[in-house]
Design a protein around this motif. Structure first.
Motif, PDB file in Angstrom:
ATOM      1  N   ALA A 163      -7.952 -12.804 -35.434  1.00 30.38           N
ATOM      2  CA  ALA A 163      -7.062 -13.804 -34.844  1.00 30.38           C
ATOM      3  C   ALA A 163      -5.597 -13.378 -34.917  1.00 30.38           C
ATOM      4  O   ALA A 163      -4.826 -13.603 -33.974  1.00 30.38           O
ATOM      5  N   LEU A 164      -5.196 -12.750 -36.020  1.00 29.66           N
ATOM      6  CA  LEU A 164      -3.800 -12.354 -36.196  1.00 29.66           C
ATOM      7  C   LEU A 164      -3.449 -11.085 -35.425  1.00 29.66           C
ATOM      8  O   LEU A 164      -2.283 -10.692 -35.385  1.00 29.66           O
ATOM      9  N   LEU A 165      -4.444 -10.448 -34.806  1.00 28.60           N
ATOM     10  CA  LEU A 165      -4.204  -9.174 -34.126  1.00 28.60           C
ATOM     11  C   LEU A 165      -4.158  -9.299 -32.608  1.00 28.60           C
ATOM     12  O   LEU A 165      -3.947  -8.306 -31.917  1.00 28.60           O
ATOM     13  N   ARG A 166      -4.339 -10.505 -32.081  1.00 27.78           N
ATOM     14  CA  ARG A 166      -4.509 -10.665 -30.635  1.00 27.78           C
ATOM     15  C   ARG A 166      -3.244 -10.413 -29.835  1.00 27.78           C
ATOM     16  O   ARG A 166      -3.317 -10.088 -28.657  1.00 27.78           O
ATOM     17  N   GLN A 167      -2.083 -10.552 -30.451  1.00 26.18           N
ATOM     18  CA  GLN A 167      -0.832 -10.387 -29.717  1.00 26.18           C
ATOM     19  C   GLN A 167      -0.169  -9.031 -29.960  1.00 26.18           C
ATOM     20  O   GLN A 167       0.992  -8.847 -29.613  1.00 26.18           O
ATOM     21  N   ILE A 168      -0.906  -8.105 -30.516  1.00 32.13           N
ATOM     22  CA  ILE A 168      -0.320  -6.796 -30.811  1.00 32.13           C
ATOM     23  C   ILE A 168      -0.213  -5.979 -29.532  1.00 32.13           C
ATOM     24  O   ILE A 168      -1.157  -5.894 -28.742  1.00 32.13           O
ATOM     25  N   GLU A 169       0.931  -5.360 -29.360  1.00 31.50           N
ATOM     26  CA  GLU A 169       1.240  -4.684 -28.114  1.00 31.50           C
ATOM     27  C   GLU A 169       0.992  -3.178 -28.142  1.00 31.50           C
ATOM     28  O   GLU A 169       1.241  -2.485 -27.152  1.00 31.50           O
ATOM     29  N   PHE A 170       0.478  -2.639 -29.237  1.00 27.93           N
ATOM     30  CA  PHE A 170       0.250  -1.198 -29.328  1.00 27.93           C
ATOM     31  C   PHE A 170      -1.224  -0.952 -29.672  1.00 27.93           C
ATOM     32  O   PHE A 170      -1.916  -1.848 -30.173  1.00 27.93           O
ATOM     33  N   PRO A 171      -1.738   0.261 -29.416  1.00 29.29           N
ATOM     34  CA  PRO A 171      -3.148   0.558 -29.724  1.00 29.29           C
ATOM     35  C   PRO A 171      -3.398   0.518 -31.231  1.00 29.29           C
ATOM     36  O   PRO A 171      -2.559   0.952 -32.022  1.00 29.29           O
ATOM     37  N   TYR A 172      -4.547   0.021 -31.612  1.00 27.25           N
ATOM     38  CA  TYR A 172      -4.910  -0.022 -33.021  1.00 27.25           C
ATOM     39  C   TYR A 172      -6.431  -0.093 -33.156  1.00 27.25           C
ATOM     40  O   TYR A 172      -7.149  -0.380 -32.199  1.00 27.25           O
ATOM     41  N   LEU A 173      -6.906   0.180 -34.351  1.00 30.22           N
ATOM     42  CA  LEU A 173      -8.304  -0.018 -34.717  1.00 30.22           C
ATOM     43  C   LEU A 173      -8.341  -1.055 -35.828  1.00 30.22           C
ATOM     44  O   LEU A 173      -7.380  -1.200 -36.586  1.00 30.22           O
ATOM     45  N   SER A 174      -9.443  -1.780 -35.946  1.00 27.34           N
ATOM     46  CA  SER A 174      -9.529  -2.790 -36.995  1.00 27.34           C
ATOM     47  C   SER A 174     -10.909  -2.766 -37.645  1.00 27.34           C
ATOM     48  O   SER A 174     -11.916  -2.476 -36.996  1.00 27.34           O
ATOM     49  N   LEU A 175     -10.924  -3.070 -38.939  1.00 26.35           N
ATOM     50  CA  LEU A 175     -12.145  -3.177 -39.720  1.00 26.35           C
ATOM     51  C   LEU A 175     -12.195  -4.550 -40.368  1.00 26.35           C
ATOM     52  O   LEU A 175     -11.182  -5.027 -40.894  1.00 26.35           O
ATOM     53  N   GLN A 176     -13.354  -5.174 -40.315  1.00 30.39           N
ATOM     54  CA  GLN A 176     -13.535  -6.483 -40.918  1.00 30.39           C
ATOM     55  C   GLN A 176     -14.042  -6.310 -42.354  1.00 30.39           C
ATOM     56  O   GLN A 176     -15.065  -5.671 -42.592  1.00 30.39           O
ATOM     57  N   LYS A 177     -13.313  -6.842 -43.330  1.00 28.79           N
ATOM     58  CA  LYS A 177     -13.745  -6.775 -44.720  1.00 28.79           C
ATOM     59  C   LYS A 177     -14.918  -7.731 -44.959  1.00 28.79           C
ATOM     60  O   LYS A 177     -14.905  -8.855 -44.444  1.00 28.79           O
ATOM     61  N   PRO A 178     -15.900  -7.347 -45.747  1.00 29.36           N
ATOM     62  CA  PRO A 178     -16.101  -5.999 -46.307  1.00 29.36           C
ATOM     63  C   PRO A 178     -16.716  -5.076 -45.267  1.00 29.36           C
ATOM     64  O   PRO A 178     -17.618  -5.475 -44.539  1.00 29.36           O
ATOM     65  N   TYR A 179     -16.211  -3.860 -45.163  1.00 29.90           N
ATOM     66  CA  TYR A 179     -16.735  -2.916 -44.186  1.00 29.90           C
ATOM     67  C   TYR A 179     -17.563  -1.853 -44.892  1.00 29.90           C
ATOM     68  O   TYR A 179     -17.480  -1.673 -46.108  1.00 29.90           O
ATOM     69  N   GLU A 180     -18.372  -1.149 -44.124  1.00 25.36           N
ATOM     70  CA  GLU A 180     -19.237  -0.119 -44.673  1.00 25.36           C
ATOM     71  C   GLU A 180     -18.568   1.249 -44.548  1.00 25.36           C
ATOM     72  O   GLU A 180     -17.650   1.441 -43.737  1.00 25.36           O
ATOM     73  N   ILE A 181     -19.046   2.197 -45.340  1.00 24.61           N
ATOM     74  CA  ILE A 181     -18.468   3.539 -45.324  1.00 24.61           C
ATOM     75  C   ILE A 181     -18.547   4.143 -43.931  1.00 24.61           C
ATOM     76  O   ILE A 181     -17.608   4.799 -43.465  1.00 24.61           O
ATOM     77  N   GLU A 182     -19.680   3.930 -43.240  1.00 24.25           N
ATOM     78  CA  GLU A 182     -19.839   4.489 -41.896  1.00 24.25           C
ATOM     79  C   GLU A 182     -18.802   3.930 -40.927  1.00 24.25           C
ATOM     80  O   GLU A 182     -18.301   4.655 -40.054  1.00 24.25           O
ATOM     81  N   GLN A 183     -18.463   2.640 -41.075  1.00 23.77           N
ATOM     82  CA  GLN A 183     -17.442   2.047 -40.213  1.00 23.77           C
ATOM     83  C   GLN A 183     -16.082   2.683 -40.471  1.00 23.77           C
ATOM     84  O   GLN A 183     -15.316   2.944 -39.536  1.00 23.77           O
ATOM     85  N   LEU A 184     -15.773   2.924 -41.742  1.00 21.50           N
ATOM     86  CA  LEU A 184     -14.510   3.585 -42.073  1.00 21.50           C
ATOM     87  C   LEU A 184     -14.483   4.999 -41.521  1.00 21.50           C
ATOM     88  O   LEU A 184     -13.480   5.431 -40.937  1.00 21.50           O
TER      89      LEU A 184
END
Length: 277
Positions: free
Chosen positions: A245-266
């Motif tokens: 929700a807090l990332l929807r207005q970001i104007e530059f490229p990014y990647l995001s991970l949802q905590k808790p994430y798995e090693i493979e996702q990282l």
């Protein structure tokens, strides 16, 4: 009130060593951060040093005493040394940074112990230890087997090693993430707040900013905006326990991970960042 684990730890410590004569005093007077860290340090096979308090009293475990050689005092210490132990003397700036709240990791440091003709190589990990009031009470120094400068194991392909700044106010989580990044073959540094991150970014030549979204003070989103304004080539990976929700207005490229994430996702996120560097 002390819990059962703390009482058992204090009993064992008091039995094995007369702490009352040391610079840190009897275990009954120790803050919880010191008590827990000493318990962990004395029960781990990894060589460790603990530098505590304004006097910087030094404690150490049996693994470190064995590494330092026959002329070194037996564990656990607890006094202010006349000379700094070798790992602390070899990385004074990192120790000072850790006492200011910034975790640091130094790769393949050559350590020359007294009485030994051969230098010992180790990765040095300095972790600030926070007391209940948020102040840094001490610094834990762990000596790990050296990692290769261009390691390619655990998913890091040859030529894809990154320089990553980790921004995470939970120091346990920060340490774990930095350890994983080192295992993947990536150089890294950790910091607990956005203001310190901006200082490191100014002179650290980082490829990737890996930041928690929710930080004390300046948010991870605002940190990323300022960092990207300074260096548009910087890749950003967000970690959040509150969704996107807090990332929807970001104007530059990014990647995001949802905590808790798995090693493979990282690993996948890092591979994507490496591909775009």
């Amino acid at each position: 009130m002390l819990d059962a684990v703390s009482l058992a730890t204090m009993a064992a410590l008091s039995t094995n060593h007369d702490w009352s004569r040391s610079a840190v005093g009897a275990p009954a007077s120790w803050p919880s951060a010191l008590r827990l860290t000493v318990d962990i340090m004395l029960n781990t096979p990894l060589p460790m040093l603990l530098c505590w308090g304004p006097q910087r009293a030094v404690l150490f475990n049996g693994a470190y005493a064995a590494l330092a050689g026959a002329g070194h005092p037996a564990a656990p210490g607890g006094n202010v040394p006349a000379l700094l132990p070798v790992p602390l003397a070899a990385a004074r700036d990192s120790v000072d940074q850790a006492f200011s709240g910034v975790a640091t990791h130094l790769r393949r440091r050559s350590l020359q112990f007294a009485g030994s003709a051969l230098a010992h190589e180790a990765d040095l990990h300095f972790t600030p230890l926070l007391q209940d009031d948020g102040a840094v009470g001490g610094v834990l120094c762990a000596l790990a087997p050296p990692t290769a400068a261009a390691a390619t194991s655990a998913g890091a392909a040859a030529g894809s090693a990154l320089r990553i700044l980790v921004v995470e106010d939970n120091l346990d989580s920060q340490f774990l993430v930095c350890e994983m990044l080192s295992a993947f073959g990536h150089d890294n540094a950790g910091v607990a707040h956005a203001e310190g991150a901006l200082q490191l970014l100014d002179g650290g030549n980082f490829n990737v900013l890996f930041t928690d979204v929710s930080l004390p003070g300046m948010s991870g989103v605002e940190l990323a905006r300022r960092a990207r304004a300074r260096d548009p080539s910087l890749r950003v990976i967000f970690a959040s326990g509150y969704g996107d929700a807090l990332l929807r207005q970001i104007e530059f490229p990014y990647l995001s991970l949802q905590k808790p994430y798995e090693i493979e996702q990282l690993q996948n996120a890092l591979a994507a960042a490496a591909a775009s560097v």
